[in-house]
Design an enzyme around this catalytic site. Structure first.
Site, short mmCIF file in Angstrom:
data_model
loop_
_atom_site.label_atom_id
_atom_site.label_comp_id
_atom_site.label_asym_id
_atom_site.label_seq_id
_atom_site.Cartn_x
_atom_site.Cartn_y
_atom_site.Cartn_z
N LYS A 22 -25.38 -4.63 71.16
CA LYS A 22 -25.61 -5.25 69.85
C LYS A 22 -26.93 -4.79 69.25
O LYS A 22 -27.00 -4.42 68.08
CB LYS A 22 -25.60 -6.78 70.04
N SER A 23 -27.97 -4.77 70.05
CA SER A 23 -29.30 -4.37 69.54
C SER A 23 -29.26 -2.93 69.04
O SER A 23 -29.80 -2.60 67.98
CB SER A 23 -30.36 -4.49 70.63
N ARG A 133 -34.48 -20.51 61.75
CA ARG A 133 -35.23 -19.62 62.68
C ARG A 133 -36.60 -19.27 62.10
O ARG A 133 -36.75 -19.10 60.89
CB ARG A 133 -34.44 -18.31 62.93
N GLN A 181 -37.71 -7.76 67.99
CA GLN A 181 -37.34 -7.82 66.57
C GLN A 181 -38.58 -7.66 65.71
O GLN A 181 -38.56 -6.95 64.70
CB GLN A 181 -36.64 -9.15 66.28
N ASP A 357 -32.15 -13.03 76.94
CA ASP A 357 -30.85 -13.55 76.51
C ASP A 357 -29.98 -14.01 77.68
O ASP A 357 -28.97 -14.68 77.48
CB ASP A 357 -30.10 -12.49 75.70
C1 S3P Z 1 -33.21 -8.62 70.02
C2 S3P Z 1 -34.36 -9.07 70.59
C3 S3P Z 1 -34.47 -10.37 71.24
C4 S3P Z 1 -33.12 -10.91 71.65
C5 S3P Z 1 -32.10 -10.80 70.55
C6 S3P Z 1 -31.94 -9.36 70.11
C7 S3P Z 1 -33.23 -7.32 69.31
O1 S3P Z 1 -35.05 -11.28 70.35
O2 S3P Z 1 -33.23 -12.25 72.06
O3 S3P Z 1 -30.85 -11.28 70.99
O4 S3P Z 1 -32.16 -6.76 69.02
O5 S3P Z 1 -34.33 -6.84 69.05
P1 S3P Z 1 -36.66 -11.36 70.15
O6 S3P Z 1 -37.12 -10.03 69.73
O7 S3P Z 1 -36.88 -12.38 69.08
O8 S3P Z 1 -37.18 -11.78 71.48
#
Ligand code: S3P
Length: 478
Positions: A22-23, A133, A181, A357
């Site tokens: 997904k990321s 959020r 993120q 996660d």
């Molecule tokens: C993600 C980073 C994580 C993760 C999220 C996806 C990303 O969040 O929990 O499901 O794709 O960069 P954070 O960066 O807020 O820790």
């Protein structure tokens, strides 16, 4: 409303594939849109969150075609191939209305970095879950770079209103939260900023943005090998982003549910193929190894030769007696263990961020482990889709789990025999799937209400478990 009905006592056997990461899927669409020329992204996960990013980039004038992947057999989970006609970094179009990011914080936070540098106004909004959020973590550093961005909700909650800024300026930004993120948002903004942008975080977070950017020719530097301090060179020193042809590896965070199911269901042996083994994401595998799980990992793509420069491999897990662990480990220098070394699994970290996660799922595995499992320094779980500490603690207790909520984590005492019960996802995909795994090792039937959210990250989850021998049904309820 969808419900998952799970019969306990399963033994899982066989080989499975999980949907694309997904990321990486989010990042690939955004970067391919900013590149010049046509990119193909194979193995893109058609999860609700990632489709929100596709819709957002289309709203900014990027033509994107989504095709059902033809080269996947029917046993594989849903996957899409994307054809993205990149418009280049400076030719996005003003959106005609607020961009709806659905429930996807990744869409909102990453896109904010791009939009903050555009010569037009835009607004980012989302569903009620996303409107709760925290966005101060990106709004404040973007403002420091000269962006005109404001969170319109209370206490820096969305929607986000973005107006044209004269010129973003690179800066050295220390972020209190270790968040990929936030880092990615600032690196994307840095693509447009005058001067170098450096993001310094308390520890190493998932590095997919850096890997993808480098594969497109962007100059991204780490001061030390794999350090938590990353810099992006100013645009004057950057070539045009080149188009990409990439295959998204399977999502370790989705594979984790099958891995945990194989770990806790007696006499199970499961292989997950073509899954991402990026060390910044392998924390859960490492934690399970420390809990006593036997597993083999075979890396089959060279770290440096893959398009997205992601290590990929097959993982085989066998069930075994588990013992409790402490995360973070008292003796580990976990963050320094994250290396680019090929032997990713042995060297990789068990830091909180490397399995953020997967922590609710770790609580489920811990109910079957001998002794106590303690997770601390994970308060970030309280600001995910829902409060995942309260969520997993209250729901696991309904199944008979001995779990105590802590301000920044939880303590599980095991082993406890779980018994089937009615539990609730609370609208959170990872809670829904973690509870389904708990149901697999519980006695009798478990129902997980509100299971439609599984599609946020893992479309085809129930099919995947069924193919491995689990008794899982999906039922629609009005
Ligand atoms: C993600 C980073 C994580 C993760 C999220 C996806 C990303 O969040 O929990 O499901 O794709 O960069 P954070 O960066 O807020 O820790």
């Amino acid at each position: 409303m969808k419900t998952l009905r799970i019969r306990g006592g399963a033994c899982l056997q066989g080989t499975a594939a999980v949907p694309g990461d997904k990321s990486i899927s989010h990042r690939a669409v955004i970067l391919a849109s900013l590149a010049t020329g046509t990119s193909t992204i194979r193995g893109f996960v058609p999860a609700r969150d990632c489709l929100a990013t596709v819709r957002a980039m289309r709203a900014l004038g990027v033509p994107i075609m989504v095709e059902q992947s033809p080269d996947r057999d029917r046993a594989a989970p849903p996957a899409s191939n994307l054809i993205v006609h990149g418009v280049g970094p400076r030719r996005l179009e003003p959106p005609k209305k607020p961009i709806d990011c659905g429930g996807s914080a990744t869409t909102m936070r990453l896109l904010a970095g791009v939009l903050a540098a555009q010569p037009f106004s835009s607004m980012l909004t989302g569903n009620t879950q996303l409107l709760a959020r925290p966005m101060g973590r990106i709004v404040q550093p973007l403002q420091r770079m000269g962006a005109t961005i404001h969170a319109l909700g209370k206490e820096n909650r969305p929607p986000l209103a973005i107006h044209p800024a004269e010129q973003l300026c690179g800066a050295i930004i220390h972020t209190p939260a270790a968040s990929a993120q936030v880092k990615s948002c600032l690196l994307l903004a840095g693509l447009f900023a005058q001067g170098e942008t450096t993001v310094a975080q308390p520890c190493v977070t998932r590095d997919h943005t850096e890997r993808l950017m480098r594969s497109l020719g962007v100059c991204v530097r780490n001061r030390e090998l794999e350090s938590a301090r990353v810099s992006i060179c100013p645009p004057s020193l950057q070539p045009e982003l080149s188009r990409m042809d990439t295959v998204v590896p399977g999502d370790m965070s989705s594979a984790a549910f099958l891995i945990a199911a194989a770990a806790v269901c007696a006499n199970s042996r499961v292989t997950i193929q073509h899954v991402g083994l990026n060390p910044t994401r392998a924390g859960f595998l490492n934690a399970l190894r420390r809990m006593g799980i036997q597993r083999e990992c075979r890396e089959h793509v060279d770290d440096a030769s893959d398009d997205a420069r992601e290590p990929v491999g097959d993982v085989t897990i066998r069930s075994a007696p588990l013992r409790g662990i402490h995360i973070p480990c008292r003796h580990s220098n976990a963050d320094r263990d994250v290396t680019r070394c090929k032997d990713v699994i042995h060297r990789a970290s068990t830091s909180i961020v490397a399995m953020i996660d997967e922590l609710p799922l770790l609580a489920v595995a811990a109910t079957q482990a001998r002794g106590a499992t303690l997770v601390r320094q994970a308060a970030e779980l309280r600001v995910k889709e829902v409060d995942r500490i309260t969520g997993i603690a209250e729901e696991l207790r309904k199944l008979g789990g001995d779990i105590q909520e802590l301000p920044d984590g939880f303590r599980v005492q095991g082993p406890t025999p779980l018994r089937g019960a009615a539990v609730d996802s609370r609208g959170d995909h990872r809670l829904a799937m973690a509870l389904a795994v708990a149901g697999l090792c519980a006695q009798g039937q478990t129902t997980v209400a509100g299971a439609e959210c599984v599609d946020d990250s893992f479309p085809g989850f129930a099919d995947c478990l069924r193919r491995l021998g689990a008794r899982v049904e999906e039922a629609e309820q009005s």
